[in-house]
Design a protein around this motif. Structure first.
Motif, mmCIF file in Angstrom:
data_model
loop_
_atom_site.group_PDB
_atom_site.id
_atom_site.type_symbol
_atom_site.label_atom_id
_atom_site.label_comp_id
_atom_site.label_asym_id
_atom_site.label_seq_id
_atom_site.Cartn_x
_atom_site.Cartn_y
_atom_site.Cartn_z
ATOM 1 N N ALA A 1 -9.497 25.355 -10.872
ATOM 2 C CA ALA A 1 -10.121 24.375 -11.766
ATOM 3 C C ALA A 1 -11.160 23.542 -11.034
ATOM 4 N N LEU A 2 -10.995 23.393 -9.730
ATOM 5 C CA LEU A 2 -11.956 22.618 -8.944
ATOM 6 C C LEU A 2 -13.287 23.349 -8.788
ATOM 7 N N GLU A 3 -13.302 24.635 -9.076
ATOM 8 C CA GLU A 3 -14.516 25.442 -8.950
ATOM 9 C C GLU A 3 -15.216 25.653 -10.294
ATOM 10 N N ILE A 4 -14.804 24.932 -11.304
ATOM 11 C CA ILE A 4 -15.342 25.116 -12.644
ATOM 12 C C ILE A 4 -16.845 24.830 -12.680
ATOM 13 N N GLN A 5 -17.565 25.626 -13.449
ATOM 14 C CA GLN A 5 -19.013 25.458 -13.574
ATOM 15 C C GLN A 5 -19.401 25.583 -15.041
ATOM 16 N N ALA A 6 -20.355 24.775 -15.444
ATOM 17 C CA ALA A 6 -20.851 24.838 -16.815
ATOM 18 C C ALA A 6 -21.826 26.002 -16.945
ATOM 19 N N LYS A 7 -21.864 26.566 -18.137
ATOM 20 C CA LYS A 7 -22.849 27.593 -18.462
ATOM 21 C C LYS A 7 -23.708 27.030 -19.572
ATOM 22 N N ILE B 1 -13.192 17.858 -15.123
ATOM 23 C CA ILE B 1 -11.758 17.576 -15.148
ATOM 24 C C ILE B 1 -11.619 16.078 -15.372
ATOM 25 N N PHE B 2 -10.813 15.710 -16.368
ATOM 26 C CA PHE B 2 -10.691 14.310 -16.747
ATOM 27 C C PHE B 2 -9.227 13.904 -16.797
#
Length: 57
Positions: A7-13, A20-21
């Protein structure tokens, strides 16, 4: 609940913002309308899982 360091590597497209909130901060800004009831549902201890939705509203 799910836990993953991925989850720490999440990226928007595209133009959407992804992050993360903390649950307490989640509704401070705009969110997808269903999130306003799905998140509280996930934390409701009276709900039995799996929750099965049938049909459309």
């Amino acid at each position: 609940m799910a836990v993953s360091e991925l989850a720490l590597e999440i990226q928007a497209k595209g133009e959407d913002e992804v992050g993360i909130f903390a649950v307490n901060d989640l509704f401070a800004g705009p969110v997808v309308p269903s999130v306003r009831w799905l998140v509280p549902l996930a934390f409701d201890t009276r709900v039995r899982f799996p929750v099965i939705f049938e049909g459309t509203p």
